[in-house]
Design a protein around this motif. Structure first.
Motif, PDB file in Angstrom:
ATOM      1  N   VAL A  52       0.836  -1.212   0.000  1.00 54.03           N
ATOM      2  CA  VAL A  52       0.000   0.000   0.000  1.00 54.03           C
ATOM      3  C   VAL A  52       0.867   1.256   0.000  1.00 54.03           C
ATOM      4  N   VAL A  53       1.910   1.267   0.813  1.00 55.22           N
ATOM      5  CA  VAL A  53       2.778   2.443   0.884  1.00 55.22           C
ATOM      6  C   VAL A  53       3.488   2.684  -0.449  1.00 55.22           C
ATOM      7  N   CYS A  54       4.045   1.631  -1.034  1.00 60.83           N
ATOM      8  CA  CYS A  54       4.785   1.810  -2.295  1.00 60.83           C
ATOM      9  C   CYS A  54       3.876   2.253  -3.434  1.00 60.83           C
ATOM     10  N   TRP A  55       2.677   1.686  -3.529  1.00 58.30           N
ATOM     11  CA  TRP A  55       1.749   2.106  -4.573  1.00 58.30           C
ATOM     12  C   TRP A  55       1.151   3.476  -4.253  1.00 58.30           C
ATOM     13  N   GLY A  56       0.997   3.790  -2.959  1.00 55.12           N
ATOM     14  CA  GLY A  56       0.511   5.115  -2.575  1.00 55.12           C
ATOM     15  C   GLY A  56       1.503   6.210  -2.925  1.00 55.12           C
ATOM     16  N   ILE A  57       2.793   5.913  -2.806  1.00 52.86           N
ATOM     17  CA  ILE A  57       3.815   6.871  -3.218  1.00 52.86           C
ATOM     18  C   ILE A  57       3.692   7.149  -4.712  1.00 52.86           C
ATOM     19  N   ALA A  58       3.466   6.096  -5.494  1.00 49.96           N
ATOM     20  CA  ALA A  58       3.302   6.278  -6.940  1.00 49.96           C
ATOM     21  C   ALA A  58       2.085   7.159  -7.239  1.00 49.96           C
ATOM     22  N   ALA A  59       0.994   6.932  -6.521  1.00 54.42           N
ATOM     23  CA  ALA A  59      -0.204   7.754  -6.738  1.00 54.42           C
ATOM     24  C   ALA A  59       0.046   9.207  -6.328  1.00 54.42           C
ATOM     25  N   ALA A  60       0.799   9.411  -5.251  1.00 52.14           N
ATOM     26  CA  ALA A  60       1.101  10.778  -4.808  1.00 52.14           C
ATOM     27  C   ALA A  60       1.952  11.506  -5.849  1.00 52.14           C
ATOM     28  N   PHE A  61       2.932  10.816  -6.413  1.00 46.15           N
ATOM     29  CA  PHE A  61       3.742  11.442  -7.467  1.00 46.15           C
ATOM     30  C   PHE A  61       2.898  11.694  -8.715  1.00 46.15           C
ATOM     31  N   ALA A 130       5.104  -7.135  -5.359  1.00 49.51           N
ATOM     32  CA  ALA A 130       4.048  -6.141  -5.578  1.00 49.51           C
ATOM     33  C   ALA A 130       4.491  -4.761  -5.093  1.00 49.51           C
ATOM     34  N   ALA A 131       5.191  -4.705  -3.952  1.00 49.47           N
ATOM     35  CA  ALA A 131       5.710  -3.424  -3.462  1.00 49.47           C
ATOM     36  C   ALA A 131       6.760  -2.877  -4.422  1.00 49.47           C
ATOM     37  N   TRP A 132       7.618  -3.749  -4.933  1.00 49.81           N
ATOM     38  CA  TRP A 132       8.646  -3.325  -5.887  1.00 49.81           C
ATOM     39  C   TRP A 132       8.016  -2.759  -7.153  1.00 49.81           C
ATOM     40  N   LEU A 133       6.923  -3.371  -7.612  1.00 53.35           N
ATOM     41  CA  LEU A 133       6.223  -2.850  -8.788  1.00 53.35           C
ATOM     42  C   LEU A 133       5.681  -1.443  -8.524  1.00 53.35           C
ATOM     43  N   GLY A 134       5.267  -1.187  -7.281  1.00 50.88           N
ATOM     44  CA  GLY A 134       4.833   0.161  -6.915  1.00 50.88           C
ATOM     45  C   GLY A 134       5.962   1.170  -7.008  1.00 50.88           C
ATOM     46  N   THR A 135       7.168   0.762  -6.598  1.00 51.41           N
ATOM     47  CA  THR A 135       8.308   1.680  -6.718  1.00 51.41           C
ATOM     48  C   THR A 135       8.696   1.875  -8.181  1.00 51.41           C
ATOM     49  N   LEU A 136       8.543   0.833  -8.989  1.00 45.84           N
ATOM     50  CA  LEU A 136       8.796   0.993 -10.426  1.00 45.84           C
ATOM     51  C   LEU A 136       7.796   1.956 -11.052  1.00 45.84           C
ATOM     52  N   ALA A 137       6.538   1.862 -10.625  1.00 39.60           N
ATOM     53  CA  ALA A 137       5.536   2.805 -11.126  1.00 39.60           C
ATOM     54  C   ALA A 137       5.917   4.233 -10.751  1.00 39.60           C
ATOM     55  N   SER A 138       6.384   4.430  -9.516  1.00 36.45           N
ATOM     56  CA  SER A 138       6.849   5.760  -9.094  1.00 36.45           C
ATOM     57  C   SER A 138       8.004   6.229  -9.960  1.00 36.45           C
ATOM     58  N   PHE A 139       8.943   5.324 -10.236  1.00 35.20           N
ATOM     59  CA  PHE A 139      10.105   5.665 -11.044  1.00 35.20           C
ATOM     60  C   PHE A 139       9.686   6.141 -12.427  1.00 35.20           C
ATOM     61  N   PHE A 140       8.786   5.408 -13.078  1.00 34.66           N
ATOM     62  CA  PHE A 140       8.395   5.786 -14.433  1.00 34.66           C
ATOM     63  C   PHE A 140       7.524   7.039 -14.457  1.00 34.66           C
ATOM     64  N   ILE A 141       6.739   7.255 -13.433  1.00 39.69           N
ATOM     65  CA  ILE A 141       5.967   8.499 -13.338  1.00 39.69           C
ATOM     66  C   ILE A 141       6.910   9.687 -13.205  1.00 39.69           C
ATOM     67  N   LEU A 142       7.921   9.542 -12.347  1.00 40.45           N
ATOM     68  CA  LEU A 142       8.898  10.621 -12.176  1.00 40.45           C
ATOM     69  C   LEU A 142       9.737  10.821 -13.433  1.00 40.45           C
ATOM     70  N   LEU A 143      10.073   9.739 -14.113  1.00 43.16           N
ATOM     71  CA  LEU A 143      10.828   9.851 -15.359  1.00 43.16           C
ATOM     72  C   LEU A 143      10.039  10.651 -16.390  1.00 43.16           C
ATOM     73  N   GLN A 144       8.754  10.398 -16.461  1.00 45.03           N
ATOM     74  CA  GLN A 144       7.896  11.148 -17.375  1.00 45.03           C
ATOM     75  C   GLN A 144       7.840  12.617 -16.967  1.00 45.03           C
ATOM     76  N   GLN A 145       7.820  12.906 -15.667  1.00 46.15           N
ATOM     77  CA  GLN A 145       7.782  14.295 -15.207  1.00 46.15           C
ATOM     78  C   GLN A 145       9.080  15.034 -15.491  1.00 46.15           C
ATOM     79  N   VAL A 146      10.195  14.304 -15.518  1.00 48.84           N
ATOM     80  CA  VAL A 146      11.477  14.931 -15.818  1.00 48.84           C
ATOM     81  C   VAL A 146      11.623  15.161 -17.315  1.00 48.84           C
TER      82      VAL A 146
END
Length: 163
Positions: A52-61, A130-146
């Motif tokens: 939940v925390v890792c996917w929530g971080i992705a949603a926050a980003f 599943a938590a790692w996939l959440g961090t990957l989602a955060s990574f790609f969201i941030l990559l798109q923002q950069v």
């Protein structure tokens, strides 16, 4: 397709959080009514919380709805605000990238070790993945923002400007 992926990004942590609440409530009720808690309830809740925390971080980003510090923001012009936003996204990208790499190596270690929960002997690597996939989602969201940041909203990209 992108909208479905973004909906999934928000759906995963909300469903898992609901499941954690139900699991904890049922365990508490069974402990007081039958003097028997659910086996591995604490361990399962702990594993789900990491997801939940890792996917929530992705949603926050994704929504740019995380903690932000406004020291110079109001004094900057629109171009400087865009540059500062990109710098912040790049810093977050580096941090989340390192975290994602570390968690990915931990997933491999847990899988190879065959780590199981105590009572039900459930494999732990699934929740770690599943938590790692959440961090990957955060990574790609941030990559798109950069690489290609979205245009600032009506309040010029600052979340508290309308408050």
């Amino acid at each position: 397709m992108k909208q479905r992926l973004l909906a999934f990004l928000e759906f995963v942590p909300s469903v898992l959080l609901l499941f954690m609440a139900i699991l904890t409530s049922v365990s508490v009720a069974s402990r007081y009514l039958f003097a028997y808690p659910l086996p591995d309830e604490y361990e399962i809740s702990r594993l789900l919380l990491s997801v939940v925390v890792c996917w929530g971080i992705a949603a926050a980003f994704r929504h740019n709805d995380h903690i932000q510090l406004d020291i110079f923001w109001s004094a900057l012009g629109p171009r400087a605000k865009r540059v500062l936003t990109r710098i912040g996204a790049a810093l977050c990208l580096c941090i989340i990238g390192g975290f994602s790499f570390a968690l990915g190596t931990k997933v491999i270690d847990v899988f190879e070790a065959g780590l199981l929960t105590v009572d039900l002997e459930l494999p732990v690597w699934g929740s770690r993945t599943a938590a790692w996939l959440g961090t990957l989602a955060s990574f790609f969201i941030l990559l798109q923002q950069v690489i290609a940041p979205s245009e600032p909203e009506a309040h010029d990209g600052h979340p508290d400007a309308t408050v």
